[in-house]
Each structure stands twice: as C-alpha cells, then as structure tokens.
Design an enzyme around this catalytic site. Structure first.
Site, mmCIF file in Angstrom:
data_model
loop_
_atom_site.group_PDB
_atom_site.id
_atom_site.type_symbol
_atom_site.label_atom_id
_atom_site.label_comp_id
_atom_site.label_asym_id
_atom_site.label_seq_id
_atom_site.Cartn_x
_atom_site.Cartn_y
_atom_site.Cartn_z
ATOM 1 N N HIS A 1 5.691 -21.649 21.575
ATOM 2 C CA HIS A 1 5.582 -21.931 22.806
ATOM 3 C C HIS A 1 4.863 -21.821 23.501
ATOM 4 O O HIS A 1 4.619 -19.552 23.252
ATOM 5 C CB HIS A 1 7.176 -22.056 23.415
ATOM 6 C CG HIS A 1 7.945 -23.352 22.640
ATOM 7 N ND1 HIS A 1 9.561 -23.013 22.774
ATOM 8 C CD2 HIS A 1 7.791 -24.070 23.992
ATOM 9 C CE1 HIS A 1 9.628 -24.461 22.207
ATOM 10 N NE2 HIS A 1 8.927 -25.025 23.337
ATOM 11 N N CYS B 1 10.758 -29.667 20.920
ATOM 12 C CA CYS B 1 10.129 -28.947 20.174
ATOM 13 C C CYS B 1 11.301 -27.825 18.828
ATOM 14 O O CYS B 1 10.715 -28.495 17.730
ATOM 15 C CB CYS B 1 9.951 -27.782 20.965
ATOM 16 S SG CYS B 1 8.317 -27.821 21.750
ATOM 17 N N GLU C 1 8.641 -18.798 18.384
ATOM 18 C CA GLU C 1 10.196 -19.126 17.942
ATOM 19 C C GLU C 1 10.658 -18.504 17.009
ATOM 20 O O GLU C 1 10.006 -18.529 15.949
ATOM 21 C CB GLU C 1 10.742 -20.642 18.433
ATOM 22 C CG GLU C 1 10.002 -21.065 18.969
ATOM 23 C CD GLU C 1 10.893 -20.793 20.200
ATOM 24 O OE1 GLU C 1 11.799 -20.083 20.334
ATOM 25 O OE2 GLU C 1 10.199 -20.895 21.750
HETATM 26 N N1 PCA Z 1 7.239 -28.972 25.194
HETATM 27 C C1 PCA Z 1 8.673 -29.544 24.391
HETATM 28 C C2 PCA Z 1 8.297 -30.659 23.484
HETATM 29 C C3 PCA Z 1 6.779 -31.372 23.658
HETATM 30 C C4 PCA Z 1 6.332 -29.871 24.302
HETATM 31 O O1 PCA Z 1 5.042 -29.696 23.857
HETATM 32 C C5 PCA Z 1 10.154 -28.532 23.838
HETATM 33 O O2 PCA Z 1 9.648 -28.026 24.429
HETATM 34 O O3 PCA Z 1 10.369 -29.113 23.448
#
Ligand code: PCA
Length: 201
Positions: free
Chosen positions: A168, A146, A83
């Site tokens: 991610h 996240c 990100e």
């Molecule tokens: N993904 C979520 C929160 C925890 C996770 O593993 C997100 O993308 O915000």
C-alpha cells in the site's frame, strides 16, 4: 555470462472513490522494465472485487512469474506499507468501481481465514527505510479490493514457486486536498524499486 532474468508481475489499480488518479498505477507504470535480475511486466487492474484478482491470475497464467507484487492506494497512511497478511473477508462502506458493496462476506467460502505474504516484507521495509523513505510493515490490508486481490493470490499460489505480496502507498501531494499525508511520486517509485531490489535471490 549474464545472469538469467526472473519474471516479476507488478500491478497498480485504476482510480476509485472519486479520485482522478491512483498513485499505485502512476508509480507502477513509470518503473523501469528491468530491476536487478527481475524483468517487469506491469499491469493496471480494475478496483472491482473478484475481477481485479482474475485479471492478475489471467496474466500470471500467461507469464508464469516467480513473483507478483500488487500495489494499491491507502489514503491516510504516511508510509509505504508492505502487507503481511490477506484475510478472507469483504467489508467496506464504499462501492467498488462496478457499484458493489459488501459487508462481511467471505472472498472464498470454505477457504482459510488468512494467509501470510510469501515475499519477505520485513526485508523490503528495512531496505526502504535505509533510503530514508517512510516505510512500515502493515498487519491489515483492510477488507476492500486490495485485500481481495492479496488474499485470492495467496490462496491460489499457496505452496507454489510464485511468491506474492501487496504494497500500500500513500496519496500523492496533488490528491491530499484535506491535509492527508502524502508522498511524491518519485519517492513512491523509488520505494517500489528498493522493495524489488530487496527480494533478489
Ligand atoms: N486501494 C483500495 C483498492 C484499490 C486501491 O488502490 C484498497 O486499499 O483496497
């Protein structure tokens, strides 16, 4: 003489949204303790607004890491996606693991709208792609937990020697029961190792 080790704090989340597992923690917990010049400290954090970031900050306070990489699940994505930016916003249709739902709240009132990641996400993506693993820079970490963690850490460590990013990852094949894209656990782990190798100084 052996090169001195740098400390890397790497986190994954607990399962949320009715899933039995979270690929982020499955991948992080199986990483080696050492990758290149980094010694890794692995930490599972809760999918809870505020508390997740506090848990990372608590550990970072003890460890003084030179880098922090948080990893999270992103259902629907087909690539590993570092990100580029964290935003000062909470918004999601689903509740976090403590039952909280936010719709357009700030994470930190009066703080800047956004921060860019301080680790080289483009270099990470290039290195992962070079291993024939799908990867892409992402320009939105969403506005759920996240992003909450990414934004809070970038705010906290702005202008310091502690560099931060968020990655991610797609679902695992066993989670993708409705045809969502997925990647095998070994592939996700390999991508994380590669991203860490790509940021060695
Ligand atoms: N993904 C979520 C929160 C925890 C996770 O593993 C997100 O993308 O915000």
């Amino acid at each position: 003489m052996e090169q001195s080790l740098q400390k890397l704090l790497i986190t994954g989340f607990d399962p949320f949204g009715g899933q039995p597992i979270n690929p982020s923690w499955e991948a992080v917990q199986g990483l080696p303790d050492r990758i290149g010049t980094f010694s890794l400290t692995k930490l599972q954090i809760p999918t809870i607004y505020g508390a997740a970031a506090q848990r990372v900050l608590q550990e970072a306070d003890k460890l003084s890491p030179s880098a922090i990489i948080c990893v999270g699940q992103a259902a629907g994505r087909k690539a590993v996606t570092p990100e580029l930016v964290g935003i000062n916003l909470r918004y999601a249709d689903i509740a976090d693991n403590s039952g909280m739902i936010y719709r357009d709240s700030s994470i930190l009132s009066g703080a800047p709208n956004a921060y860019f990641s301080t680790l080289p996400v483009r270099a990470m993506v290039k290195a992962i792609q070079a291993k024939q693993i799908p990867a892409a820079v992402s320009y939105s970490a969403g506005a759920f937990v996240c992003n909450d963690v990414l934004y809070t850490l970038l705010h906290q460590f702005a202008g310091t020697e502690t560099k931060v990013c968020f990655i991610h990852v797609p679902l695992l094949p066993e989670q993708a029961l409705h045809g969502e894209p997925s990647l095998p656990l070994n592939t996700i782990r390999d991508a994380l190792c590669t991203a860490i190798e790509a940021i060695q100084r």
